[in-house]
Design an enzyme around this catalytic site. Structure first.
Site, PDB file in Angstrom:
ATOM      1  N   LYS A   1       0.917  -1.199  -0.162  1.00  0.00           N
ATOM      2  CA  LYS A   1       0.119   0.165   0.401  1.00  0.00           C
ATOM      3  C   LYS A   1       0.708   1.168  -0.180  1.00  0.00           C
ATOM      4  CE  LYS A   1      -2.175  -1.627   3.802  1.00  0.00           C
ATOM      5  NZ  LYS A   1      -3.317  -1.727   4.905  1.00  0.00           N
TER       6      LYS A   1
ATOM      7  N   ASP B   1      -5.213  -5.360  10.614  1.00  0.00           N
ATOM      8  CA  ASP B   1      -6.466  -4.979  10.903  1.00  0.00           C
ATOM      9  C   ASP B   1      -8.061  -5.720  10.407  1.00  0.00           C
ATOM     10  OD1 ASP B   1      -5.876  -4.776   7.780  1.00  0.00           O
ATOM     11  OD2 ASP B   1      -6.202  -2.616   7.313  1.00  0.00           O
TER      12      ASP B   1
HETATM   13  C1  BGC Z   1      -1.832  -5.906   3.775  1.00  0.00           C
HETATM   14  C2  BGC Z   1      -2.808  -6.250   4.940  1.00  0.00           C
HETATM   15  C3  BGC Z   1      -4.120  -5.767   5.502  1.00  0.00           C
HETATM   16  C4  BGC Z   1      -4.887  -5.147   3.943  1.00  0.00           C
HETATM   17  C5  BGC Z   1      -5.984  -4.008   4.147  1.00  0.00           C
HETATM   18  C6  BGC Z   1      -2.703  -5.152   2.745  1.00  0.00           C
HETATM   19  O1  BGC Z   1      -1.682  -4.427   1.970  1.00  0.00           O
HETATM   20  O2  BGC Z   1      -1.083  -6.458   3.348  1.00  0.00           O
HETATM   21  O3  BGC Z   1      -1.881  -7.165   6.420  1.00  0.00           O
HETATM   22  O4  BGC Z   1      -4.911  -6.652   5.873  1.00  0.00           O
HETATM   23  O5  BGC Z   1      -3.926  -4.588   2.838  1.00  0.00           O
HETATM   24  O6  BGC Z   1      -5.457  -3.025   5.071  1.00  0.00           O
END
Ligand code: BGC
Length: 458
Positions: free
Chosen positions: A162, A198
């Site tokens: 992200k 989360d």
């Molecule tokens: C992460 C996860 C997370 C999800 C939602 C992903 O990019 O790898 O760990 O739960 O985003 O936030």
């Protein structure tokens, strides 16, 4: 289909459509990866990592008192104080106050020390405000990235996702990084008792309202799910009794080639321009971090084919990231004869005809409908697996959900639910959304972990 849309535009967007057979294939492929992720000998090569969380099915009650909760994983960092208490019905909790801090770009992409120093600075600021600097509070940390846990309060970051890229964090114990940063400041103390994803925090916070909640899902900036798996199938952790929550990290589905026949040229461009090319390919077809950009690339293609905006794109539209994901929600939800759509397009320096507006809306619908269907196939894979595990005729289950795409897009939810239900004929599913689940869930599980630690005498 919209009859005011040029047939060539419809033709162009056709490839976003997923038929029921496609979804069935996707579901089966994701299930196969989940299976590989759970097995010791295939975990390494599986794209879906199925990470054990050390959150178990049999909590032995919880401590009462004040807990601090941190939430890191989107564009904001949040700190909150949660009072956990007990009444006759079991648990109650009151969230006192939360504060949001935006994370500066250089903290996201600098060094891990910079990022965690910034986090410690925010906590310090919050404690000052609450007049609580002198107290050594137990702390629950919602950290929304793939973590390989060794225990509930210990785990290494596998890779950033992200848009985070702070160097020196991958491969290291995240709780250690936080503790070190707090030590470096030296102006307050904290007792970090739990770190959760989360999805896990969301599941836990919803569990307190509905004890059938054994699945957590996020469709926000990123996309992921967790669920309660039989311990005997969690080969990475010893023990056979009961269940453990597994963080699937399904966002990485496709990273070993399983999505190649579904990915379009737009998906490839989004991936190539990202901070983590080749990673999180399923997430990049669903999550809010990428949805607007996918639409922008579709619009550019329309312009290039002379199907929109008189064949001329503005400089703004040519700029990466200029088409925000919230525009997708606003345009699809526009019930004002395209007034809002026109305004949005104006902010991108585009003059639009009625035909352009129809085309833009169809582009948004195509991208977001595909996202909902793809995500639905994933959840159906999880639920059908649980149904098989448990052997009941019908699986009665509740799914706790959070995330901006799920909550704010006007039609994502309905389309997503429809796909899931079509693919899970033997499941009776209730969806609930969580409010402040990330923080509340972290505090609640910390209360459980704290009690355990006190009992064991740590
Ligand atoms: C992460 C996860 C997370 C999800 C939602 C992903 O990019 O790898 O760990 O739960 O985003 O936030």
């Amino acid at each position: 289909m919209d009859h005011l849309v040029h047939p060539d535009v419809e033709q162009m967007l056709c490839e976003f459509k997923l038929h029921e057979e496609d979804l069935q294939v996707l579901m089966e492929r994701i299930q196969a990866e989940m299976e590989r992720g759970l097995h010791l000998e295939t975990n390494e090569e599986a794209s879906v990592k199925m990470l054990p969380t050390y959150v178990r099915s049999t909590p032995d009650g919880s401590e009462v008192g004040d807990f601090l909760a941190l939430d890191l994983g989107g564009t904001n960092f949040r700190v909150m104080l949660v009072k956990v208490g007990e009444d006759l019905d079991g648990q109650w909790r009151v969230e006192t106050k939360h504060k949001m801090y935006s994370i500066p770009e250089d903290a996201m992409t600098g060094t891990a020390e910079m990022l965690f120093d910034y986090i410690a600075e925010c906590i310090s600021d919050y404690l000052d405000q609450q007049n609580m600097k002198h107290k050594k509070l137990p702390l629950g940390f919602t950290f929304s990235f793939p973590v390989r846990h060794e225990d509930i309060d210990k785990g290494i970051l596998l890779n950033w996702t992200k848009g985070f890229k702070a160097s020196g964090a991958e491969g290291n114990n995240v709780v250690g990084l936080l503790r070190d940063a707090i030590k470096r400041r030296g102006d307050f103390e904290m007792d970090v008792v739990a770190m959760v994803n989360d999805t896990v925090a969301t599941m836990i916070s919803c569990y307190y309202e509905d004890h059938r909640c054994e699945v957590g899902m996020i469709v926000g900036t990123g996309c992921n799910a967790c669920y309660m798996e039989e311990m005997c199938n969690v080969e990475l952790v010893e023990g056979e009794e009961g269940r453990m929550c597994v963080n699937t990290e399904w966002g990485a589905f496709g990273d070993t080639g399983e999505l190649e026949d579904f990915r379009l040229e737009y998906d490839r461009v989004v991936d190539e321009g990202s901070l983590n090319p080749g990673q999180q390919l399923y997430e990049k077809m669903i999550g809010g971090k990428y949805m607007g950009e996918l639409v922008r690339l579709v619009l550019i293609k329309m312009v290039n084919e002379n199907l929109a905006f008189g064949g001329e794109a503005s400089e703004k539209l040519k700029t990466r990231g200029s088409f925000e994901t919230q525009f997708v929600s606003q345009i699809e939800g526009d019930s004002s004869d395209f007034k809002q759509t026109c305004n949005i397009l104006k902010t991108l320096n585009l003059q639009s005809t009625l035909g352009d507006c129809h085309a833009v809306r169809l582009a948004c619908e195509s991208v977001s409908t595909r996202a909902a269907a793809m995500c639905g196939a994933g959840l159906a894979g999880v639920l059908n697996r649980m149904h098989k595990n448990r052997g009941d005729d019908i699986l009665k289950i509740t799914v706790g959900v959070d995330g901006s795409v799920y909550k704010l897009h006007p039609f994502f939810k309905e389309r997503f639910h429809a796909t899931v239900r079509k693919l899970t004929p033997r499941c009776d599913i209730t969806f609930i959304t969580s409010e402040e689940g990330s923080g509340r869930g972290a505090a609640l599980i910390s209360a459980v972990a704290y009690k355990m630690a006190c009992l064991i005498g740590h």
